[in-house]
Design a protein around this motif. Structure first.
Motif, PDB file in Angstrom:
ATOM      1  N   PRO B 401       0.794  -1.235   0.000  1.00 54.13           N
ATOM      2  CA  PRO B 401       0.000   0.000   0.000  1.00 54.13           C
ATOM      3  C   PRO B 401       0.823   1.280   0.000  1.00 54.13           C
ATOM      4  N   ASP B 402       1.890   1.334   0.785  1.00 54.55           N
ATOM      5  CA  ASP B 402       2.639   2.591   0.857  1.00 54.55           C
ATOM      6  C   ASP B 402       3.466   2.849  -0.399  1.00 54.55           C
ATOM      7  N   LEU B 403       3.531   1.866  -1.265  1.00 57.29           N
ATOM      8  CA  LEU B 403       4.274   2.043  -2.519  1.00 57.29           C
ATOM      9  C   LEU B 403       3.365   2.491  -3.655  1.00 57.29           C
ATOM     10  N   ILE B 404       2.060   2.540  -3.405  1.00 55.11           N
ATOM     11  CA  ILE B 404       1.133   2.953  -4.470  1.00 55.11           C
ATOM     12  C   ILE B 404       1.516   4.327  -5.033  1.00 55.11           C
ATOM     13  N   PRO B 405       1.804   5.315  -4.180  1.00 57.31           N
ATOM     14  CA  PRO B 405       2.179   6.627  -4.748  1.00 57.31           C
ATOM     15  C   PRO B 405       3.478   6.567  -5.582  1.00 57.31           C
ATOM     16  N   LEU B 406       4.444   5.776  -5.147  1.00 60.51           N
ATOM     17  CA  LEU B 406       5.690   5.634  -5.937  1.00 60.51           C
ATOM     18  C   LEU B 406       5.428   4.849  -7.215  1.00 60.51           C
ATOM     19  N   ARG B 407       4.579   3.848  -7.114  1.00 58.27           N
ATOM     20  CA  ARG B 407       4.185   3.065  -8.282  1.00 58.27           C
ATOM     21  C   ARG B 407       3.586   3.969  -9.348  1.00 58.27           C
ATOM     22  N   GLY B 408       2.804   4.920  -8.875  1.00 58.38           N
ATOM     23  CA  GLY B 408       2.176   5.881  -9.795  1.00 58.38           C
ATOM     24  C   GLY B 408       3.216   6.695 -10.546  1.00 58.38           C
ATOM     25  N   LYS B 409       4.436   6.717  -9.994  1.00 56.05           N
ATOM     26  CA  LYS B 409       5.523   7.444 -10.651  1.00 56.05           C
ATOM     27  C   LYS B 409       6.421   6.488 -11.437  1.00 56.05           C
ATOM     28  N   GLY B 410       6.005   5.225 -11.543  1.00 56.42           N
ATOM     29  CA  GLY B 410       6.653   4.320 -12.489  1.00 56.42           C
ATOM     30  C   GLY B 410       7.685   3.353 -11.949  1.00 56.42           C
ATOM     31  N   ILE B 411       7.891   3.298 -10.644  1.00 51.87           N
ATOM     32  CA  ILE B 411       8.966   2.417 -10.151  1.00 51.87           C
ATOM     33  C   ILE B 411       8.614   0.943 -10.315  1.00 51.87           C
ATOM     34  N   SER B 412       9.660   0.153 -10.384  1.00 48.54           N
ATOM     35  CA  SER B 412       9.539  -1.306 -10.341  1.00 48.54           C
ATOM     36  C   SER B 412       9.215  -1.714  -8.909  1.00 48.54           C
ATOM     37  N   VAL B 413       8.357  -2.708  -8.741  1.00 53.83           N
ATOM     38  CA  VAL B 413       8.047  -3.207  -7.388  1.00 53.83           C
ATOM     39  C   VAL B 413       8.017  -4.731  -7.375  1.00 53.83           C
ATOM     40  N   PHE B 414       8.118  -5.265  -6.165  1.00 57.47           N
ATOM     41  CA  PHE B 414       7.971  -6.707  -5.946  1.00 57.47           C
ATOM     42  C   PHE B 414       6.906  -6.940  -4.885  1.00 57.47           C
ATOM     43  N   SER B 415       6.208  -8.065  -5.009  1.00 56.72           N
ATOM     44  CA  SER B 415       5.282  -8.500  -3.952  1.00 56.72           C
ATOM     45  C   SER B 415       5.757  -9.844  -3.436  1.00 56.72           C
ATOM     46  N   LEU B 416       6.160  -9.877  -2.187  1.00 53.01           N
ATOM     47  CA  LEU B 416       6.508 -11.151  -1.559  1.00 53.01           C
ATOM     48  C   LEU B 416       5.243 -11.603  -0.839  1.00 53.01           C
ATOM     49  N   ARG B 417       4.489 -12.455  -1.501  1.00 55.81           N
ATOM     50  CA  ARG B 417       3.113 -12.739  -1.077  1.00 55.81           C
ATOM     51  C   ARG B 417       3.059 -13.704   0.102  1.00 55.81           C
ATOM     52  N   GLN B 418       2.424 -13.190   1.188  1.00 58.54           N
ATOM     53  CA  GLN B 418       2.317 -13.979   2.415  1.00 58.54           C
ATOM     54  C   GLN B 418       1.014 -14.753   2.465  1.00 58.54           C
ATOM     55  N   ASP B 419       1.023 -15.811   3.237  1.00 58.91           N
ATOM     56  CA  ASP B 419      -0.198 -16.557   3.514  1.00 58.91           C
ATOM     57  C   ASP B 419      -1.040 -15.723   4.480  1.00 58.91           C
ATOM     58  N   GLY B 420      -2.130 -15.227   3.992  1.00 59.81           N
ATOM     59  CA  GLY B 420      -2.974 -14.351   4.804  1.00 59.81           C
ATOM     60  C   GLY B 420      -4.267 -15.016   5.247  1.00 59.81           C
ATOM     61  N   THR B 421      -4.243 -16.357   5.289  1.00 58.30           N
ATOM     62  CA  THR B 421      -5.472 -17.093   5.641  1.00 58.30           C
ATOM     63  C   THR B 421      -6.096 -16.589   6.942  1.00 58.30           C
ATOM     64  N   ASP B 422      -5.240 -16.348   7.949  1.00 64.21           N
ATOM     65  CA  ASP B 422      -5.759 -15.931   9.265  1.00 64.21           C
ATOM     66  C   ASP B 422      -5.657 -14.419   9.500  1.00 64.21           C
ATOM     67  N   TYR B 423      -5.063 -13.702   8.553  1.00 65.44           N
ATOM     68  CA  TYR B 423      -4.747 -12.290   8.784  1.00 65.44           C
ATOM     69  C   TYR B 423      -5.975 -11.475   9.173  1.00 65.44           C
ATOM     70  N   PHE B 424      -7.076 -11.730   8.490  1.00 63.55           N
ATOM     71  CA  PHE B 424      -8.280 -10.928   8.744  1.00 63.55           C
ATOM     72  C   PHE B 424      -9.099 -11.425   9.941  1.00 63.55           C
ATOM     73  N   ASP B 425      -8.546 -12.403  10.646  1.00 65.49           N
ATOM     74  CA  ASP B 425      -9.140 -12.763  11.949  1.00 65.49           C
ATOM     75  C   ASP B 425      -8.784 -11.706  12.997  1.00 65.49           C
ATOM     76  N   TYR B 426      -7.651 -11.044  12.788  1.00 69.00           N
ATOM     77  CA  TYR B 426      -7.108 -10.150  13.813  1.00 69.00           C
ATOM     78  C   TYR B 426      -7.012  -8.687  13.388  1.00 69.00           C
ATOM     79  N   HIS B 427      -6.988  -8.485  12.074  1.00 70.30           N
ATOM     80  CA  HIS B 427      -6.795  -7.199  11.424  1.00 70.30           C
ATOM     81  C   HIS B 427      -7.687  -6.102  12.020  1.00 70.30           C
ATOM     82  N   HIS B 428      -7.055  -5.026  12.521  1.00 70.01           N
ATOM     83  CA  HIS B 428      -7.803  -3.853  13.013  1.00 70.01           C
ATOM     84  C   HIS B 428      -8.664  -4.144  14.236  1.00 70.01           C
TER      85      HIS B 428
END
Lengths: 470, 470
Positions: B401-428
């Motif tokens: 998310p914090d790279l969205i503004p830089l992405r808008g300016k054209g930078i290369s990015v990587f996503s190291l995708r995590q297992d988020g199966t339980d993430y939204f059990d606790y999120h916020h």
């Protein structure tokens, strides 16, 4: 008079009578075993148990003793038993002193300010209105506190950090819960001004577990609360850094006046010996934090639905079956004591009893407390439960908390032991809600209770009395 | 000037240069791949990542943008990066409007009075001080509300009951979260006086999930809150009975003034091209309810520990590596926007970037956003991650998310995708605490990030720029 002077005819009559008694050894008729198996299968295809818990948790919700929820629950119980067509429905008064929860907040003041999640323990006194701030002194467990030098906690808030162990049979509860029950007076005896314990529970959710505590006579009453597991971890991690940790706790709890609630009783009236009866039941009250689905809405659903299946038979069983929805179990087995006192002159009418008060996990074992010659009959009963994955355990049943007062008067009891692996994840927290109940597991419980209740009401002979367990 | 007029020598020089560029096709030296593998194995044997999260959650805890916790977190970040020996540590200002949570309570008034667990959504307005009572009108989801007739919710509290689906990649979040973001204005447009949504989460714990909402211009601002999942169930069950359900909600939230927080940046300064750099990072702020262990203490721990391993090498890598601890991600990617704005004239210095902001589950896939000719290099990188159970995915990375503004300016990015199966059990929720982190899974993340950061800093050639993703 001894045997040798007896007329021969009398001797013959005596022998015949002994022989008749032998025939009356506790047992079940084949036809009754067959009906029990049919009731079991009906239970597995009915959702009445779940519907009852859904009704109680939705239409009443939290029902702590002495609150408007308690009154609503009694009203609900009477209406539900009548709606289901019980032969007799009545209430019996249960009187007790009430306790009210007020504000409850805590925060670390120094060295790392942040909020803590707590809940007051039942019957805790309040802190001053603007809170109580003091340095924390940590103990591994209640024994460490007991064995610590006099005055060690002078002016401090004691923190007891012991963790409850997870177990299918809930055996971790007993050793852990002593900190909740006795911690405050033990801490006060060492000079403490307040106590925080790690919640007596097996979860790691940020919800604190309430439950009863008691003040010893002649020792200063200090406010007592439980920290959620993550908050207890947090406090430990802060303390490990070596700087003094100061916590502010604010508790607004107070004792209220006297209140009269009611045990709610529904009877399936027996056709041959209506004065003799089997008790199945659960407690109708809950703590205030959740909706009391597992503790003990599940037990209400299971035992009420089991009796309703028996009401659906073409004929009433020989003996009566009473579903007792006990008042105020949580704050001292008050409903159980009231029932035992009110019925103390007719204890022998109680054939046996079992309370469901350990959540909604499947039953895996049936234990009895019966005379030795009745054990073969219990094993016959257990065989009907075998397709449910239930086997016979031993003759050391406890029967359930609300039966302790009746047990003290010698009644036979059964324990239909549930899988309580997860029970203490939710016990006495806001998380004790309907979604934690697996309807299939609930049906398995109802199937076991209907077998137990029906066969006990139909049995030849009896389970005995005079066990007087404490 | 065209080629045919060029002197031959210059043409030859050009061709040579093209040939040199071809040799410089994006790739990694064998020696660097070997170092990356060593760093990976070191990461798997270090607990620094966990120690960093433990430090942040214990010594700072909740750090919602604009609160004293935010200021404490910035101070903590600077001190931590200095303590770990980063070559340069600095902060950059991030200014935003604040929001404060106040009292938040709800209860069913009729027909079945009982309390409800809610939490205000970020930037919700308050109810009147003594609460807002109104009948509930239920909608299946946001679309059902949008498509409902004008005025249908006049004077009512809208309840949106849609449930978020659980998925490893968190793909259930997008469709569900629209109700949180847009629900209030959509409800107000139909005449509603308040809105309650089922929490955007996958758990069934009695904790409500907060998160941002937005008011549309020109539409009345109405108070907005989330119900915990069990409370949403309860409301559904009450509504199903057919009687009007009246709820009272009391929210004391309010907008505060302007506040300046800071992005905290630590640099491992490159030995050959120090002005070129790789970004790894996470956001330093959290919501106020939990201690922000998963969101996003984990990311802070992972990326900081990864860079620290590179600091431990005998030589600095060729390019720099910046660990950016972004300010105020939660309330609108404010730190990410500030960084992109502050560095807009030097975007081409950013070789590539990856943010860790999806909890502490293991990484299972690496995706890139690079020029096509760099994909073989990415696959070389992915091979070093293979023992971690990570494989190459595709060239459609988002970066975080914090790279969205830089992405808008054209930078290369990587996503190291995590297992988020339980993430939204606790999120916020209050349940976002340290105990939810598995230290072993955390180490696996750090191992992947150190490979990514080191190899990107060492690579021959580059990943390209000019992607301009929104």
């Amino acid at each position: 008079m001894t045997l040798k002077y007896l007329p021969l005819a009398l001797v013959a009559s005596c022998l015949l009578s002994v022989s008749a008694m032998a025939k009356q050894a506790p047992s079940f008729d084949e036809a009754d075993l067959k009906v029990a198996a049919e009731l079991r299968d009906q239970a597995l295809n009915s959702s009445l148990d779940y519907e009852i818990v859904e009704s109680l948790t939705t239409e009443v919700g939290p029902r702590m003793a002495g609150t408007p929820g308690d009154a609503a629950a009694v009203k609900w119980g009477v209406a539900k038993l009548k709606e289901l067509g019980f032969d007799k429905v009545w209430t019996e008064p249960v009187t007790f002193t009430t306790w009210k929860r007020g504000v409850e907040m805590a925060e670390v003041i120094a060295p790392y300010p942040q909020p803590l999640v707590i809940t007051a323990l039942g019957f805790s006194v309040a802190t001053p209105e603007d809170g109580l701030s003091a340095e924390i002194i940590q103990f591994d467990d209640l024994d460490a506190l007991k064995n610590a030098p006099e005055g060690i906690a002078e002016g401090k808030i004691v923190f007891i950090k012991n963790r409850m162990e997870r177990a299918r049979d809930g055996s971790g509860y007993g050793p852990a819960v002593a900190a909740r029950g006795q911690g405050a007076s033990q801490a006060a005896a060492k000079g403490a001004v307040g106590i925080l314990i790690r919640s007596i529970g097996t979860d790691s959710d940020r919800m604190a577990h309430t439950g009863m505590m008691r003040y010893d006579e002649g020792i200063k009453k200090i406010p007592a609360a439980a920290l959620s597991a993550p908050d207890a971890d947090l406090l430990e991690n802060m303390i490990r850094r070596g700087k003094p940790v100061t916590v502010k706790m604010t508790i607004g709890a107070k004792q209220g006046g006297e209140y009269t609630s009611h045990n709610v009783i529904g009877e399936v009236t027996g056709s041959e010996k209506p004065e003799e009866y089997v008790i199945i039941g659960a407690h109708l009250d809950s703590w205030d934090l959740g909706t009391g689905a597992l503790d003990d809405g599940a037990g209400i659903g299971i035992t009420t639905a089991a009796a309703k299946l028996i009401l659906g038979l073409p004929e009433r069983p020989k003996r009566s079956i009473r579903v007792i929805m006990f008042a105020n179990e949580e704050q001292g087995l008050v409903g159980g004591k009231a029932y035992a006192e009110a019925h103390k002159d007719h204890i022998k009418n109680i054939i046996t009893a079992a309370e469901s008060d350990f959540g909604a996990g499947k039953i895996w074992r049936i234990d009895s407390k019966v005379k030795p010659e009745a054990i073969p009959a219990v094993k016959q009963m257990a065989e009907v439960m075998e397709p449910l994955g239930i086997s016979y355990g031993n003759n050391q049943a406890g029967g359930g908390p609300d039966l302790i007062p009746l047990r003290g008067k010698g009644i036979s009891v059964f324990s239909l032991r549930q899988d309580g692996t997860d029970y203490f994840d939710y016990h006495h927290t806001p998380n004790d809600t309907l979604d934690k109940i697996d309807p299939e597991a609930l049906r398995q419980n109802t199937a076991a209770y209907v077998i137990f209740a029906y066969l006990s009401a139909q049995m030849n002979g009896d389970f005995g009395t005079g066990f007087h367990q404490k």
